[in-house]
Design an enzyme around this catalytic site. Structure first.
Site, mmCIF file in Angstrom:
data_model
loop_
_atom_site.group_PDB
_atom_site.id
_atom_site.type_symbol
_atom_site.label_atom_id
_atom_site.label_comp_id
_atom_site.label_asym_id
_atom_site.label_seq_id
_atom_site.Cartn_x
_atom_site.Cartn_y
_atom_site.Cartn_z
ATOM 1 N N HIS A 219 -19.517 -41.154 -38.251
ATOM 2 C CA HIS A 219 -18.555 -40.532 -39.191
ATOM 3 C C HIS A 219 -17.182 -40.513 -38.511
ATOM 4 O O HIS A 219 -16.598 -41.561 -38.311
ATOM 5 C CB HIS A 219 -19.083 -39.145 -39.577
ATOM 6 C CG HIS A 219 -18.267 -38.399 -40.589
ATOM 7 N ND1 HIS A 219 -17.353 -38.965 -41.426
ATOM 8 C CD2 HIS A 219 -18.255 -37.061 -40.903
ATOM 9 C CE1 HIS A 219 -16.819 -38.051 -42.213
ATOM 10 N NE2 HIS A 219 -17.334 -36.880 -41.915
ATOM 11 N N HIS A 258 -19.361 -48.872 -45.484
ATOM 12 C CA HIS A 258 -19.144 -47.544 -46.057
ATOM 13 C C HIS A 258 -20.248 -47.262 -47.064
ATOM 14 O O HIS A 258 -20.708 -48.152 -47.759
ATOM 15 C CB HIS A 258 -17.778 -47.475 -46.755
ATOM 16 C CG HIS A 258 -17.290 -46.088 -46.930
ATOM 17 N ND1 HIS A 258 -17.683 -45.295 -47.972
ATOM 18 C CD2 HIS A 258 -16.469 -45.338 -46.163
ATOM 19 C CE1 HIS A 258 -17.108 -44.103 -47.851
ATOM 20 N NE2 HIS A 258 -16.372 -44.103 -46.762
ATOM 21 N N ASP A 315 -11.539 -46.334 -40.542
ATOM 22 C CA ASP A 315 -11.427 -46.191 -39.088
ATOM 23 C C ASP A 315 -11.022 -47.453 -38.357
ATOM 24 O O ASP A 315 -10.763 -47.403 -37.150
ATOM 25 C CB ASP A 315 -12.762 -45.674 -38.527
ATOM 26 C CG ASP A 315 -13.018 -44.271 -39.022
ATOM 27 O OD1 ASP A 315 -14.092 -44.029 -39.611
ATOM 28 O OD2 ASP A 315 -12.115 -43.430 -38.875
HETATM 29 C C1 SDX Z 1 -16.150 -42.431 -42.321
HETATM 30 O O1 SDX Z 1 -18.331 -40.830 -46.406
HETATM 31 C C2 SDX Z 1 -17.050 -40.891 -46.140
HETATM 32 O O2 SDX Z 1 -16.205 -40.785 -46.994
HETATM 33 C C3 SDX Z 1 -16.713 -41.021 -44.677
HETATM 34 C C4 SDX Z 1 -15.276 -41.392 -44.403
HETATM 35 C C5 SDX Z 1 -14.376 -40.284 -44.749
HETATM 36 O O3 SDX Z 1 -13.223 -40.537 -45.071
HETATM 37 O O4 SDX Z 1 -14.794 -39.116 -44.539
HETATM 38 O O5 SDX Z 1 -14.907 -42.549 -45.135
HETATM 39 C C6 SDX Z 1 -15.055 -41.667 -42.928
HETATM 40 O O6 SDX Z 1 -17.044 -41.827 -41.802
HETATM 41 C C7 SDX Z 1 -16.122 -43.943 -42.413
HETATM 42 C C8 SDX Z 1 -17.376 -44.604 -41.758
HETATM 43 C C9 SDX Z 1 -17.191 -44.575 -40.238
HETATM 44 N N1 SDX Z 1 -18.415 -45.091 -39.591
HETATM 45 C C10 SDX Z 1 -18.472 -46.318 -39.070
HETATM 46 O O7 SDX Z 1 -17.547 -47.135 -39.123
HETATM 47 C C11 SDX Z 1 -19.779 -46.613 -38.353
HETATM 48 C C12 SDX Z 1 -20.266 -48.013 -38.731
HETATM 49 N N2 SDX Z 1 -20.627 -48.025 -40.137
HETATM 50 C C13 SDX Z 1 -22.052 -47.871 -40.423
HETATM 51 O O8 SDX Z 1 -22.691 -46.889 -39.632
HETATM 52 C C14 SDX Z 1 -22.292 -47.720 -41.924
HETATM 53 O O9 SDX Z 1 -21.577 -48.691 -42.560
HETATM 54 C C15 SDX Z 1 -22.012 -46.397 -42.592
HETATM 55 C C16 SDX Z 1 -22.713 -45.288 -41.927
HETATM 56 C C17 SDX Z 1 -20.561 -46.134 -42.641
HETATM 57 C C18 SDX Z 1 -22.525 -46.531 -44.027
HETATM 58 O O10 SDX Z 1 -23.827 -46.690 -43.911
HETATM 59 P P1 SDX Z 1 -24.784 -46.886 -45.172
HETATM 60 O O11 SDX Z 1 -24.140 -46.938 -46.472
HETATM 61 O O12 SDX Z 1 -25.863 -45.910 -44.974
HETATM 62 O O13 SDX Z 1 -25.167 -48.358 -44.966
HETATM 63 P P2 SDX Z 1 -26.428 -48.796 -44.187
HETATM 64 O O14 SDX Z 1 -26.390 -48.175 -42.808
HETATM 65 O O15 SDX Z 1 -27.611 -48.530 -45.062
HETATM 66 O O16 SDX Z 1 -26.168 -50.352 -44.028
HETATM 67 C C19 SDX Z 1 -26.728 -51.271 -44.942
HETATM 68 C C20 SDX Z 1 -27.012 -52.476 -44.065
HETATM 69 C C21 SDX Z 1 -27.859 -52.094 -42.845
HETATM 70 O O17 SDX Z 1 -28.647 -53.184 -42.517
HETATM 71 P P3 SDX Z 1 -30.244 -53.037 -42.716
HETATM 72 O O18 SDX Z 1 -30.632 -51.785 -41.892
HETATM 73 O O19 SDX Z 1 -30.422 -52.801 -44.210
HETATM 74 O O20 SDX Z 1 -30.801 -54.321 -42.168
HETATM 75 O O21 SDX Z 1 -25.754 -52.990 -43.535
HETATM 76 C C22 SDX Z 1 -25.768 -52.862 -42.126
HETATM 77 C C23 SDX Z 1 -26.863 -51.882 -41.735
HETATM 78 O O22 SDX Z 1 -27.387 -52.195 -40.471
HETATM 79 N N3 SDX Z 1 -24.494 -52.306 -41.719
HETATM 80 C C24 SDX Z 1 -23.872 -52.634 -40.611
HETATM 81 C C25 SDX Z 1 -22.713 -51.865 -40.604
HETATM 82 N N4 SDX Z 1 -22.674 -51.076 -41.689
HETATM 83 C C26 SDX Z 1 -23.794 -51.350 -42.377
HETATM 84 N N5 SDX Z 1 -24.192 -53.517 -39.643
HETATM 85 C C27 SDX Z 1 -23.301 -53.622 -38.636
HETATM 86 N N6 SDX Z 1 -22.161 -52.905 -38.544
HETATM 87 C C28 SDX Z 1 -21.844 -52.036 -39.517
HETATM 88 N N7 SDX Z 1 -20.717 -51.337 -39.432
#
Ligand code: SDX
Length: 365
Positions: A219, A258, A315
C-alpha cells in the site's frame, strides 16, 4: 450469508460523497471534480474541499490558509519527546508515535463535537509536515527548522526538511504530490480508519489506524519500494534484465498494478508530466528515462505473459519526482500520509455523520 470475496475485492462497503473512481475509464474525482482540474489548485484549496465539501471562495481560502499557518508549530515539550526517538530508517514508526504524542498535547483529543473535530482537522493537516521534517532532521542529528509562515504548505515542508527555499517547479511538484495523494476512496488505510471511526473512537486514533495500515509495502510503502528499485536498477540499460528476473522470481514490481484501476492510474499521468519537467529543470534525465523504460518493458511483458498490460499506479512516477526533489526514500510513506491526512479526516467526519458500526461476517471453515 453472502459469498466471501477474498480481500473484499469488488465489495461495496458504504456510500461516500468524498470521491469517485472509475477504474475502467481511469477517472478520479474529489467531491465531483476531476483530479486533473484539482492538480492545478493549492493543497490548501483541495484539503479544504475534501474536509468541507466545497471549493473555498477567496475569503474562505485565505482564512483557512491563515489557520493552517498559525497551527504549524509543535510545542517545545513535543519537540523534546521527538528528540528522544531514534527510529533509524522506520520514519513511519516515528510519525505514528509522534501523532500519538500530538493527541496527548491536544486538549480536544477526546472531545467529539463537530467544532472540536474541525479544530483537530486544522491541527492535523498543519502539523503533519512539521512533524515529518522535525523527526527526520532530529533523527539524523540536524537542527530542527521552524515553520516559515511566509511559505505555502508545500514550500514550507521542503524548507523545513532541507533548509532552503524550493524553486517554483519544486514547490509545484510538492503541491501536486500532496493533492494527488490526498484521497482515494476505500483504500486499505482509509477503510481501517473508517472502521475505527465507526466505533466512535476519536479522530487521532482513527488517523493512527490509517498510518499503521499505510505502512504496508503493498500500500503506502510501495513508493519507497519504487525508489529503492530505481537505485537497484541503476540505469536504463539495466532495466530489462532487472525486470525480467524479478518477474521470473514471481516478485511484485512496486508502483505497478492496482485493485481498482485496470488502465492507467490518472494520478500517474500527472506525476509523469511533473517528473519529466523536473528532469529538464535539473538537466538530468537518467531517473525519468529509466522509469519510462521500466514502464515500457512491463507493459509489453504483461501482454506477453498474461494477454493484458500492467500500468503504473500512484507510486511509480511519484517516486521519480521524489528522486528529483532529493527526498530520502525513507520519508516516502510519511509524505504520502502528509497528503492523505485530509482525505482521512474527510472520511472520519463522514463516518461520524451517518454512522453504523462496521462489522462484516466471516465464514467459519
Ligand atoms: C496504493 O487501493 C488504493 O486506492 C491504494 C492507493 C491509494 O491511493 O490509496 O492507490 C495506493 O496502495 C497503490 C498500490 C501500491 N502497491 C504497489 O505498487 C505494490 C505492487 N502492486 C501489487 O501488489 C498489486 O498490483 C496491488 C496490491 C496493488 C493490487 O493487487 P490486486 O488487485 O490484488 O492484484 P493481484 O495481486 O490479484 O494481481 C493479479 C495478478 C497476480 O498474478 P497471479 O497471482 O494471478 O498469477 O497480477 C500480478 C499478481 O502477481 N501482479 C503483479 C503486480 N500487480 C499484480 N505482478 C508483478 N508486479 C505487480 N506490481
Amino acid at each position: 450469508m453472502e459469498e466471501m470475496k477474498k480481500g473484499l475485492e469488488g465489495v461495496v462497503a458504504l456510500d461516500t460523497k468524498i470521491s469517485f473512481i472509475d477504474g475502467i475509464q481511469g477517472i478520479l474525482k474529489y467531491r465531483g471534480i476531476n483530479i486533473e482540474d484539482l492538480a492545478d489548485l493549492s493543497y490548501d484549496a483541495v484539503s479544504y474541499l475534501l474536509i468541507n465539501g466545497k471549493i473555498p471562495d477567496e475569503t474562505e481560502l485565505s482564512e483557512y490558509s491563515q489557520e493552517l499557518k498559525k497551527n504549524r508549530r509543535i510545542n517545545g515539550k513535543q519537540i523534546e519527546v521527538l528528540k528522544e526517538f531514534d527510529f533509524g530508517i522506520e520514519a513511519l514508526d516515528g510519525l505514528r508515535t509522534a501523532i500519538s504524542c500530538t493527541a496527548h498535547f491536544d486538549n480536544e483529543n477526546n472531545h467529539h463535537t463537530p467544532d472540536a473535530n474541525k479544530n483537530k482537522s486544522i491541527r492535523l493537516v498543519a502539523k503533519f509536515p512539521t512533524i515529518v521534517a522535525a523527526l527526520h532532521r532530529s533523527g539524523h542529528g540536524e537542527p530542527i527548522i521552524e515553520p516559515d509562515s511566509e511559505l505555502s504548505h508545500a514550500a514550507n515542508f521542503l524548507f523545513m526538511l532541507k533548509g532552503k527555499i524550493p524553486t517554483k517547479l519544486e514547490t509545484e511538484a510538492m503541491e501536486k504530490d500532496l493533492i494527488l495523494s490526498a484521497e482515494h476512496e476505500l483504500n486499505p488505510s482509509t477503510f481501517s480508519l473508517r472502521i475505527a471511526a465507526s466505533t466512535l473512537s476519536d479522530m487521532y486514533s482513527a488517523i493512527i489506524c490509517g498510518l499503521c495500515t499505510l505502512k504496508g509495502p503493498l500500500h503506502g510503502g510501495a513508493r519507497k519500494g519504487v525508489m529503492d528499485m530505481l537505485d537497484e536498477v541503476g540505469s536504463q540499460e539495466n532495466a530489462r534484465d532487472y525486470i525480467v528476473q524479478k518477474l521470473e522470481r514471481k516478485e511484485k514490481i512496486m508502483g505497478f498494478g492496482h485493485r481498482v484501476y485496470k488502465t492507467y492510474d490518472p494520478r500517474a499521468m500527472i506525476y509523469k508530466d511533473v517528473a519529466r519537467r523536473l528532469a529538464i529543470e535539473k538537466a538530468d534525465c537518467s531517473w525519468f528515462d529509466m522509469a519510462e523504460e521500466i514502464e515500457h518493458i512491463l507493459y509489453h511483458e504483461f501482454i506477453e505473459l498474461r494477454g493484458k498490460p500492467i500500468y503504473p499506479n500512484v507510486d511509480f512516477y511519484s517516486a521519480v519526482v521524489y528522486k528529483y526533489l532529493e527526498i530520502p526514500a525513507e520519508l516516502a510513506t510519511s509524505i504520502f500520509a502528509m497528503g492523505r491526512v485530509s482525505g482521512w479526516i474527510a472520511h472520519c467526519m463522514e463516518q461520524y455523520s451517518d454512522n453504523r458500526v462496521i462489522r462484516p461476517r466471516a465464514h467459519s471453515v
